[in-house]
Design a protein around this motif. Structure first.
Motif, PDB file in Angstrom:
ATOM      1  N   LYS A   1      36.995 -12.339   1.605  1.00 36.51           N
ATOM      2  CA  LYS A   1      37.687 -12.282   0.311  1.00 36.51           C
ATOM      3  C   LYS A   1      37.233 -11.079  -0.499  1.00 36.51           C
ATOM      4  CE  LYS A   1      38.003 -15.631  -2.863  1.00 36.51           C
ATOM      5  NZ  LYS A   1      37.821 -16.929  -3.493  1.00 36.51           N
ATOM      6  N   GLU A   2      35.945 -10.817  -0.470  1.00 29.61           N
ATOM      7  CA  GLU A   2      35.386  -9.690  -1.224  1.00 29.61           C
ATOM      8  C   GLU A   2      35.784  -8.349  -0.621  1.00 29.61           C
ATOM      9  OE1 GLU A   2      31.191 -10.461  -1.450  1.00 29.61           O
ATOM     10  OE2 GLU A   2      31.509 -12.275  -2.639  1.00 29.61           O
ATOM     11  N   ALA A   3      36.149  -8.340   0.653  1.00 34.08           N
ATOM     12  CA  ALA A   3      36.537  -7.096   1.325  1.00 34.08           C
ATOM     13  C   ALA A   3      37.957  -6.673   0.977  1.00 34.08           C
ATOM     14  CB  ALA A   3      36.414  -7.254   2.836  1.00 34.08           C
ATOM     15  N   LEU A   4      38.744  -7.562   0.439  1.00 33.55           N
ATOM     16  CA  LEU A   4      40.124  -7.221   0.076  1.00 33.55           C
ATOM     17  C   LEU A   4      40.113  -6.378  -1.185  1.00 33.55           C
ATOM     18  CD1 LEU A   4      41.778 -10.685   0.721  1.00 33.55           C
ATOM     19  CD2 LEU A   4      41.729  -8.729   2.250  1.00 33.55           C
ATOM     20  N   PRO A   5      41.024  -5.501  -1.450  1.00 32.07           N
ATOM     21  CA  PRO A   5      42.219  -5.256  -0.658  1.00 32.07           C
ATOM     22  C   PRO A   5      41.933  -4.391   0.565  1.00 32.07           C
ATOM     23  CG  PRO A   5      42.219  -3.803  -2.536  1.00 32.07           C
ATOM     24  CD  PRO A   5      40.990  -4.687  -2.653  1.00 32.07           C
ATOM     25  N   LEU A   6      42.761  -4.576   1.543  1.00 30.59           N
ATOM     26  CA  LEU A   6      42.644  -3.861   2.803  1.00 30.59           C
ATOM     27  C   LEU A   6      43.552  -2.643   2.807  1.00 30.59           C
ATOM     28  CD1 LEU A   6      42.948  -7.044   4.992  1.00 30.59           C
ATOM     29  CD2 LEU A   6      40.847  -5.871   4.396  1.00 30.59           C
ATOM     30  N   ARG A   7      43.342  -1.776   3.788  1.00 32.03           N
ATOM     31  CA  ARG A   7      44.205  -0.609   3.964  1.00 32.03           C
ATOM     32  C   ARG A   7      44.946  -0.728   5.280  1.00 32.03           C
ATOM     33  NH1 ARG A   7      40.147   3.996   3.626  1.00 32.03           N
ATOM     34  NH2 ARG A   7      38.865   2.883   2.172  1.00 32.03           N
ATOM     35  N   GLY A   8      46.248  -0.502   5.261  1.00 31.78           N
ATOM     36  CA  GLY A   8      47.043  -0.442   6.487  1.00 31.78           C
ATOM     37  C   GLY A   8      46.951  -1.683   7.324  1.00 31.78           C
ATOM     38  N   THR A   9      46.707  -1.512   8.605  1.00 30.35           N
ATOM     39  CA  THR A   9      46.636  -2.604   9.553  1.00 30.35           C
ATOM     40  C   THR A   9      45.278  -3.297   9.466  1.00 30.35           C
ATOM     41  OG1 THR A   9      48.127  -1.486  11.080  1.00 30.35           O
ATOM     42  CG2 THR A   9      46.710  -3.160  12.024  1.00 30.35           C
ATOM     43  N   LEU A  10      45.291  -4.614   9.576  1.00 30.04           N
ATOM     44  CA  LEU A  10      44.067  -5.393   9.691  1.00 30.04           C
ATOM     45  C   LEU A  10      43.822  -5.620  11.178  1.00 30.04           C
ATOM     46  CD1 LEU A  10      41.788  -7.242   8.734  1.00 30.04           C
ATOM     47  CD2 LEU A  10      43.470  -9.078   8.587  1.00 30.04           C
ATOM     48  N   HIS A  11      42.704  -5.113  11.687  1.00 26.12           N
ATOM     49  CA  HIS A  11      42.360  -5.260  13.100  1.00 26.12           C
ATOM     50  C   HIS A  11      41.098  -6.110  13.183  1.00 26.12           C
ATOM     51  CE1 HIS A  11      42.288  -4.359  17.327  1.00 26.12           C
ATOM     52  NE2 HIS A  11      41.027  -3.959  17.232  1.00 26.12           N
TER      53      HIS A  11
ATOM     54  N   GLY B   1      50.247  -9.464   1.781  1.00 31.23           N
ATOM     55  CA  GLY B   1      50.010  -8.145   1.201  1.00 31.23           C
ATOM     56  C   GLY B   1      50.772  -7.036   1.902  1.00 31.23           C
ATOM     57  N   GLY B   2      51.511  -7.400   2.964  1.00 29.45           N
ATOM     58  CA  GLY B   2      52.316  -6.420   3.670  1.00 29.45           C
ATOM     59  C   GLY B   2      51.587  -5.672   4.772  1.00 29.45           C
ATOM     60  N   TRP B   3      50.425  -6.164   5.187  1.00 32.09           N
ATOM     61  CA  TRP B   3      49.657  -5.499   6.237  1.00 32.09           C
ATOM     62  C   TRP B   3      49.959  -6.121   7.594  1.00 32.09           C
ATOM     63  CZ3 TRP B   3      46.269  -7.418   2.127  1.00 32.09           C
ATOM     64  CH2 TRP B   3      46.080  -6.465   1.117  1.00 32.09           C
ATOM     65  N   ASP B   4      49.973  -5.307   8.628  1.00 31.72           N
ATOM     66  CA  ASP B   4      50.071  -5.808   9.996  1.00 31.72           C
ATOM     67  C   ASP B   4      48.706  -6.330  10.423  1.00 31.72           C
ATOM     68  OD1 ASP B   4      52.773  -5.128  10.368  1.00 31.72           O
ATOM     69  OD2 ASP B   4      52.237  -3.071  10.908  1.00 31.72           O
TER      70      ASP B   4
END
Length: 103
Positions: free
Chosen positions: A34-44, A71-74
């Protein structure tokens, strides 16, 4: 015990989980993610070092994927050598092949 590594790359966020992803570790892992969000691009998500996975761990993964998708991430999963141990649980929960390239 589990370990979590989050690496922000130019077009994706790589989250590596090693050890146990279960009832005992799920709350800590969920908070860290949760603390790592927001993410960039694809979540791998890299699960190659994951030794065990139970329904609490599946719930954390599902929540992470749902948040990323909203959030719209792959999302992708790399099960690596952990596949035989966790593939059945991921399929049972409907996360594979959703997040992996396995049929």
């Amino acid at each position: 015990m589990s370990s979590l590594q989050i690496q922000q790359e130019q077009d994706r966020t790589v989250i590596t989980i090693a050890g146990s992803l279960n009832y005992g570790t799920a709350p800590q892992l969920h908070q860290a993610l949760k603390e790592a969000l927001p993410l960039r691009g694809t979540l791998h998500l890299v699960l190659t070092g994951t030794e065990s996975l139970d329904l609490a761990g599946i719930q954390v993964l599902f929540s992470l994927f749902r948040t990323a998708r909203e959030g719209g991430w792959d999302c992708t999963i790399d099960q690596g050598e952990a596949a035989p141990r966790i593939d059945k649980m991921l399929r049972f929960a409907g996360l594979a092949p959703l997040g992996s390239d396995q049929p």
